[in-house]
Design a protein around this motif. Structure first.
Motif, PDB file in Angstrom:
ATOM      1  N   ARG A   1      13.985 -57.083   0.848  1.00  0.00           N
ATOM      2  CA  ARG A   1      13.264 -56.070   0.929  1.00  0.00           C
ATOM      3  C   ARG A   1      12.367 -56.142   1.987  1.00  0.00           C
ATOM      4  O   ARG A   1      11.887 -54.992   2.403  1.00  0.00           O
ATOM      5  CB  ARG A   1      12.360 -55.868  -0.519  1.00  0.00           C
ATOM      6  CG  ARG A   1      13.115 -55.299  -1.709  1.00  0.00           C
ATOM      7  CD  ARG A   1      12.252 -55.390  -2.801  1.00  0.00           C
ATOM      8  NE  ARG A   1      12.357 -56.716  -3.293  1.00  0.00           N
ATOM      9  CZ  ARG A   1      11.773 -57.288  -4.495  1.00  0.00           C
ATOM     10  NH1 ARG A   1      11.156 -56.438  -5.362  1.00  0.00           N
ATOM     11  NH2 ARG A   1      12.152 -58.491  -4.981  1.00  0.00           N
TER      12      ARG A   1
ATOM     13  N   GLY B   1      14.191 -53.700  -7.707  1.00  0.00           N
ATOM     14  CA  GLY B   1      13.465 -54.611  -7.467  1.00  0.00           C
ATOM     15  C   GLY B   1      13.197 -55.834  -8.558  1.00  0.00           C
ATOM     16  O   GLY B   1      13.338 -56.882  -8.321  1.00  0.00           O
TER      17      GLY B   1
ATOM     18  N   THR C   1      16.213 -49.796  -4.708  1.00  0.00           N
ATOM     19  CA  THR C   1      15.407 -51.097  -4.591  1.00  0.00           C
ATOM     20  C   THR C   1      13.947 -50.796  -5.207  1.00  0.00           C
ATOM     21  O   THR C   1      12.975 -51.110  -4.742  1.00  0.00           O
ATOM     22  CB  THR C   1      15.075 -51.718  -3.048  1.00  0.00           C
ATOM     23  OG1 THR C   1      14.699 -50.403  -2.533  1.00  0.00           O
ATOM     24  CG2 THR C   1      16.339 -52.197  -2.688  1.00  0.00           C
TER      25      THR C   1
END
Ligand SMILES: NC(=O)c1ccc[n+]([C@@H]2O[C@H](COP(=O)([O-])OP(=O)(O)OC[C@H]3O[C@@H](n4cnc5c(N)ncnc54)[C@H](OP(=O)(O)O)[C@@H]3O)[C@@H](O)[C@H]2O)c1
Length: 354
Positions: free
Chosen positions: A70, A28, A23
């Motif tokens: 996230r 992302g 991530t």
């Protein structure tokens, strides 16, 4: 309508589960793009069911919110890499947006278990030959277009040339976006070390820019291109001449900023010699027709296809039976989180059939 049953026939396609590992910058951007495309209804039956980084993982068979996952991660479990494929139905897709060799080691095992793998991590097909061959046995279920050229049609062009009976003779390429930017910007007016600092601040290099300057990243990309062209070479077959002098390569990370000035004098001399012949400096990877392979700084004539372009562009020339005199040239942005994330999602749609 079915004549036999007299009920509407609808095609019910099962959802394809997708697990994302990593991530960071690319992971992302992947989640952002997934949110956007799924909001537009463009992701068909794909369902994001598992997201992990090196510290945490969260999973939900009914699907995770790509926009909020996230924030959920810090409360997630400690990740269990070996468990990623467990419980995922056959045909699910594991996306590797890490740079981890531990994760890449799983690629052939996941494929063997009936999963699909899509990756930005070069340690799979750019790793040792046994791992590459184990992966290549499942070629149709493996998406690696993000590993070289961030999704530019490089690997797929090489593979389709070969599938059409063509034989690739040689490849030459500018394969590092960060080195392309540095050498394009370097005209001698600013010390090279200062340009490296600027590139680092702008996120164009790895956090430790020696990973770019050593040529290691370009070496991996050359292995991947060569293997796609049908040449199963290994790191031992490639002569690498790093841009970083030994004094920089061995400097401790804490003293790296000051050590960067070791680049200035060798680059100043290389630029002066190139300019005297009207040539341009580029960091080039070559697979030669005679089987040799090398990576290093070259002074190219201005009309060489690899000397053009600008910014972080990648450029690759391919000579083959079909393109014997004039090479096929592929050029475009070959770095950056957005194009890499787009390449990952394109590959998921191809191998997962979402
Ligand atoms: N950045 C680019 O423009 C670009 C372009 C093309 C290809 N790539 C490739 O894409 C990959 C990712 O690059 P990046 O820039 O996104 O790197 P990054 O920002 O350093 O992110 C790496 C991610 O991988 C996670 N990770 C590491 N080991 C893991 C494990 N065992 N299990 C699950 N997650 C793990 C890290 O977890 P933590 O968050 O816990 O550290 C982090 O989230 C690399 O292979 C890179 O070479 C990058």
């Amino acid at each position: 309508m079915s004549a036999l049953l007299d009920i509407p026939l609808t095609v019910v396609r099962p959802a394809v589960a997708v697990a994302l590992l990593g991530t960071g910058v690319v992971g992302g951007a992947f989640l952002d793009r997934w949110s956007r495309l799924s909001g537009l209804g463009l992701l068909g039956e794909l369902r994001l069911v598992h997201v992990a980084n090196s510290r945490h993982e969260v999973g939900h068979a009914a699907g995770l919110d790509p926009g909020g996952v996230r924030d959920e991660l810090p409360a997630g479990r400690a990740p269990m890499l070996g468990e990623v494929g467990v419980g995922l139905p056959e045909g699910s897709v594991v996306v590797d947006a890490t740079a981890s060799d531990d994760v890449a080691r799983w690629h052939p095992l996941w494929l063997e278990a009936g999963l699909r793998v899509v990756t930005a991590n070069k340690a799979g097909v750019g790793g040792d030959l046994a791992r590459y061959r184990a992966i290549d046995a499942h070629r149709a279920h493996y998406g690696d277009s993000a590993t070289v050229g961030a999704g530019l049609p490089l690997l797929r062009s090489l593979r389709s040339l070969r599938a059409g009976g063509d034989r690739v003779h040689a490849i030459a390429g500018v394969l590092s976006g960060s080195l392309a930017w540095l050498l394009d910007a370097y005209d001698g007016s600013t010390p090279f070390s200062e340009l490296v600092r600027q590139a680092r601040r702008r996120g164009l290099t790895e956090p430790d820019p020696r990973q770019d300057l050593s040529g290691a990243d370009v070496l991996r990309k050359l292995l991947i291109l060569a293997r796609a062209a049908g040449r199963d070479i290994t790191t031992a077959d490639v002569v690498v001449t790093p841009l970083a002098p030994a004094a920089l390569a061995t400097a401790p990370l804490a003293g790296l900023d000051a050590a960067l000035s070791a680049l200035d004098e060798p680059l100043r001399r290389a630029l002066a010699a190139a300019a005297a012949d009207g040539r341009r400096l580029r960091f080039v990877a070559r697979l030669d027709a005679d089987g040799g392979a090398r990576v290093g700084l070259e002074a190219l004539a201005p009309d060489d296809p690899l000397a053009g372009g600008g910014g972080c562009d990648n450029r690759v020339s391919v000579w083959s039976d079909r393109y014997a005199d004039s090479p096929l040239v592929i050029q475009g942005p070959g770095a950056g989180a957005e194009v890499t994330a787009a390449a990952l999602i394109d590959d998921i749609l191809r191998v997962g059939g979402g």
